[in-house]
Design a protein around this motif. Structure first.
Motif, PDB file in Angstrom:
ATOM      1  N   GLU A  20       0.820  -1.208  -0.049  1.00  0.00           N
ATOM      2  CA  GLU A  20      -0.040  -0.029   0.058  1.00  0.00           C
ATOM      3  C   GLU A  20       0.798   1.340   0.032  1.00  0.00           C
ATOM      4  OE1 GLU A  20      -2.886  -0.185   3.357  1.00  0.00           O
ATOM      5  OE2 GLU A  20      -3.684  -2.150   2.412  1.00  0.00           O
ATOM      6  N   THR A  21       1.822   1.226   0.699  1.00  0.00           N
ATOM      7  CA  THR A  21       2.932   2.277   0.618  1.00  0.00           C
ATOM      8  C   THR A  21       4.406   1.628   0.441  1.00  0.00           C
ATOM      9  OG1 THR A  21       3.354   2.549   2.974  1.00  0.00           O
ATOM     10  CG2 THR A  21       1.597   3.790   1.970  1.00  0.00           C
ATOM     11  N   PHE A  22       5.377   2.240  -0.051  1.00  0.00           N
ATOM     12  CA  PHE A  22       6.731   1.756  -0.257  1.00  0.00           C
ATOM     13  C   PHE A  22       7.832   2.795  -0.720  1.00  0.00           C
ATOM     14  CE2 PHE A  22       4.631   1.440  -4.428  1.00  0.00           C
ATOM     15  CZ  PHE A  22       5.360   2.295  -5.215  1.00  0.00           C
ATOM     16  N   THR A  23       9.022   2.710  -0.327  1.00  0.00           N
ATOM     17  CA  THR A  23       9.846   3.680  -0.463  1.00  0.00           C
ATOM     18  C   THR A  23      10.713   3.285  -1.595  1.00  0.00           C
ATOM     19  OG1 THR A  23      10.104   4.326   1.712  1.00  0.00           O
ATOM     20  CG2 THR A  23      11.999   4.979   0.399  1.00  0.00           C
ATOM     21  N   TYR A  24      10.944   4.229  -2.884  1.00  0.00           N
ATOM     22  CA  TYR A  24      11.818   3.905  -4.079  1.00  0.00           C
ATOM     23  C   TYR A  24      12.483   5.217  -4.477  1.00  0.00           C
ATOM     24  CZ  TYR A  24      12.571   2.503  -8.787  1.00  0.00           C
ATOM     25  OH  TYR A  24      13.199   2.023 -10.046  1.00  0.00           O
ATOM     26  N   GLY A  25      13.756   5.171  -4.475  1.00  0.00           N
ATOM     27  CA  GLY A  25      14.550   5.974  -4.759  1.00  0.00           C
ATOM     28  C   GLY A  25      14.625   7.068  -3.864  1.00  0.00           C
ATOM     29  N   GLY A  26      14.332   6.442  -2.540  1.00  0.00           N
ATOM     30  CA  GLY A  26      14.489   7.432  -1.430  1.00  0.00           C
ATOM     31  C   GLY A  26      13.151   8.291  -1.058  1.00  0.00           C
ATOM     32  N   LYS A  27      12.107   8.133  -1.873  1.00  0.00           N
ATOM     33  CA  LYS A  27      10.931   8.752  -1.810  1.00  0.00           C
ATOM     34  C   LYS A  27       9.854   7.871  -1.556  1.00  0.00           C
ATOM     35  CE  LYS A  27       8.083  12.121  -4.564  1.00  0.00           C
ATOM     36  NZ  LYS A  27       8.073  12.726  -5.758  1.00  0.00           N
ATOM     37  N   GLU A  28       8.759   8.031  -0.649  1.00  0.00           N
ATOM     38  CA  GLU A  28       7.735   7.251  -0.365  1.00  0.00           C
ATOM     39  C   GLU A  28       6.507   7.476  -1.320  1.00  0.00           C
ATOM     40  OE1 GLU A  28       4.845   7.221   3.460  1.00  0.00           O
ATOM     41  OE2 GLU A  28       6.576   6.438   3.842  1.00  0.00           O
ATOM     42  N   TYR A  29       6.079   6.412  -1.694  1.00  0.00           N
ATOM     43  CA  TYR A  29       4.780   6.406  -2.673  1.00  0.00           C
ATOM     44  C   TYR A  29       3.774   5.261  -2.290  1.00  0.00           C
ATOM     45  CZ  TYR A  29       8.434   8.063  -6.069  1.00  0.00           C
ATOM     46  OH  TYR A  29       9.368   8.854  -6.734  1.00  0.00           O
ATOM     47  N   THR A  30       2.494   5.549  -2.883  1.00  0.00           N
ATOM     48  CA  THR A  30       1.587   4.312  -3.030  1.00  0.00           C
ATOM     49  C   THR A  30       1.630   4.123  -4.487  1.00  0.00           C
ATOM     50  OG1 THR A  30      -0.033   6.085  -3.830  1.00  0.00           O
ATOM     51  CG2 THR A  30       0.097   5.878  -1.485  1.00  0.00           C
ATOM     52  N   PRO A  31       1.077   2.903  -4.874  1.00  0.00           N
ATOM     53  CA  PRO A  31       1.017   2.439  -6.163  1.00  0.00           C
ATOM     54  C   PRO A  31       0.462   3.423  -7.152  1.00  0.00           C
ATOM     55  CG  PRO A  31       0.618   0.725  -4.922  1.00  0.00           C
ATOM     56  CD  PRO A  31       0.578   1.775  -4.015  1.00  0.00           C
ATOM     57  N   ARG A  32      -0.429   4.264  -6.581  1.00  0.00           N
ATOM     58  CA  ARG A  32      -1.239   5.406  -7.585  1.00  0.00           C
ATOM     59  C   ARG A  32      -0.512   6.458  -7.583  1.00  0.00           C
ATOM     60  NH1 ARG A  32      -4.121   4.717 -10.354  1.00  0.00           N
ATOM     61  NH2 ARG A  32      -2.669   5.686 -11.835  1.00  0.00           N
ATOM     62  N   SER A  33       0.260   6.864  -6.451  1.00  0.00           N
ATOM     63  CA  SER A  33       1.173   8.055  -6.925  1.00  0.00           C
ATOM     64  C   SER A  33       2.662   7.819  -7.688  1.00  0.00           C
ATOM     65  CB  SER A  33       1.681   8.619  -5.284  1.00  0.00           C
ATOM     66  OG  SER A  33       2.407   7.644  -4.731  1.00  0.00           O
ATOM     67  N   PHE A  34       2.821   6.583  -7.667  1.00  0.00           N
ATOM     68  CA  PHE A  34       4.101   6.054  -8.628  1.00  0.00           C
ATOM     69  C   PHE A  34       3.734   6.243  -9.899  1.00  0.00           C
ATOM     70  CE2 PHE A  34       7.035   2.678  -9.941  1.00  0.00           C
ATOM     71  CZ  PHE A  34       8.001   3.429  -9.920  1.00  0.00           C
TER      72      PHE A  34
END
Length: 398
Positions: free
Chosen positions: A181-195
């Motif tokens: 539901e949330t995750f960190t990628y490239g030092g930034k936090e996302y949801t699948p939707r926001s990514f």
């Protein structure tokens, strides 16, 4: 003089390309085909669906990765199993709501990936590998049986309890991993939707096309195949315009998702080609004509599909295509990613297609599909609407 040198240069380039392609083949490969790529649009590395019926997700996800490359967003490795997880949840819910009277197989369609993108988003592969069951490669043989038997048990009960849905989700979480539901990628936090939104992927841009006579042309219809559990729609085009969409897309830098039949004897993964030999009008050059004409029909067919030489192929009409569909010769077997075009040494045109069966074939995970095979055995394609020629879009009201 300049033109002569240019011509010599082009000849040498084709020769070196063909020689390099021969070297790329596995040792011991005896294929008579030598392909020269005409145009191949950017695409990511070949993946392996292994023992999972998830070609629809691998091909659809690969398509999204190519869209990002085309858009100048860079190279991304998106999760192939995130759409699978979401679709399993939706399938389970629909199966129970319809008292088991719907498809529960592992198959799906390219629009499933687009639907998940629109509704939920996407995640990187490193965030969600779907390998939560002690394996290094995808193998859903156990998972599929567990899910099927569980849901059949649910609908066979006399009354639904409140436990079935969380229990079903717990099975998926155990095998594939919990919903990120949330995750960190490239030092930034996302949801699948926001990514997905940051990447700029727009599911509404992706449309599907088919070509059959049992529905009106230039209108949408629901693709009537078992794997279309989610009732995806396609636009219906005459066969020549159907092919025109593909050619225009490739020429203008777009790729497509291909869905169709790979059970035809002309599909040979080990040779890296898919062809449609004309068994009624064979090429008799270099053969003993009298001997050929005394062969039985089955022997002639075997010879035509030997892949020992390049053979003439059948000219596929709209009627041929419809017949293949109506008699189940062309079924929804497989999904792949169509990325380019090529020619063989005789000038025949093929589509270059990226598969998801690892890289153990002559072309390191790709294959070359002839236009006759495409016309006969393609059920549908998915492409960015911007790639469709304006005159065809006008006929569709798009």
């Amino acid at each position: 003089m300049k033109n002569i040198l240019l011509t010599i240069g082009l000849v040498l380039a084709v020769a070196f390309s063909a020689q390099a392609q021969k070297k790329d083949k596995k040792d011991g490969d005896k294929s008579v085909y030598v392909f020269t790529d005409i145009k191949v649009n950017p695409n990511t590395s070949v993946k392996d669906q292994n023992r999972s019926g998830t070609c629809w997700s691998f091909s659809g996800t690969s398509f999204l990765e190519s869209e990002l490359l085309r858009m100048g967003k860079g190279e991304y490795d998106l999760s192939d199993m995130y759409p699978v997880y979401k679709c399993y949840l939706l399938k389970g819910d629909k199966y129970v709501r319809l008292h088991g009277k719907t498809e529960l197989a592992t198959g799906g369609a390219s629009n499933d990936v687009a639907d998940v993108l629109e509704e939920y988003g996407v995640v990187p592969e490193e965030v969600y590998t779907g390998l939560n069951y002690g394996a290094d490669a995808h193998d859903h043989s156990e998972l599929d049986k567990v899910l099927t038997n569980f849901l059949k048990g649910v609908v066979d009960g006399r009354k639904l309890t409140t436990a079935w849905r969380p229990a079903y989700k717990a099975i998926l979480n155990t095998y594939l991993g919990e919903d990120p539901e949330t995750f960190t990628y490239g030092g930034k936090e996302y949801t699948p939707r926001s990514f997905a939104d940051e990447l700029g992927l727009d599911a509404k841009k992706f449309v599907k096309f088919s070509s059959y006579t049992h529905h009106p042309y230039y209108e949408e219809f629901e693709m009537d195949v078992p794997d279309n559990w989610n009732h995806g729609m396609v636009y219906n085009l005459p066969i020549d315009e159907f092919e025109q969409v593909v050619d225009a897309a490739i020429e203008n830098g777009y790729t497509l998702v291909w869905g169709g039949d790979v059970s035809d004897p002309g599909f040979s993964w080990k040779n890296g080609v898919a062809i449609m030999p004309d068994t009624e009008n064979p090429d008799l050059s270099g053969t003993d004509r009298d001997k050929w004409e005394t062969l039985s029909q089955s022997e002639k067919r075997k010879n035509a599909y030997s892949f020992e030489r390049i053979v003439p192929e059948k000219k596929i009409t709209q009627e041929d295509r419809q017949k293949n569909y109506d008699n189940w010769s062309a079924t929804d077997d497989h999904g792949m990613h169509l990325v380019g075009m090529a020619k063989d040494q005789n000038g025949n045109v093929y589509y270059k297609i990226k598969n998801s069966w690892n890289v153990d074939n002559p072309y390191k995970g790709y294959l070359y599909m002839s236009k006759p095979y495409f016309r006969a055995n393609t059920l549908d394609i998915m492409v960015n609407i911007d790639a469709v020629p304006a005159e065809i879009r006008a006929k569709l009201g798009l």
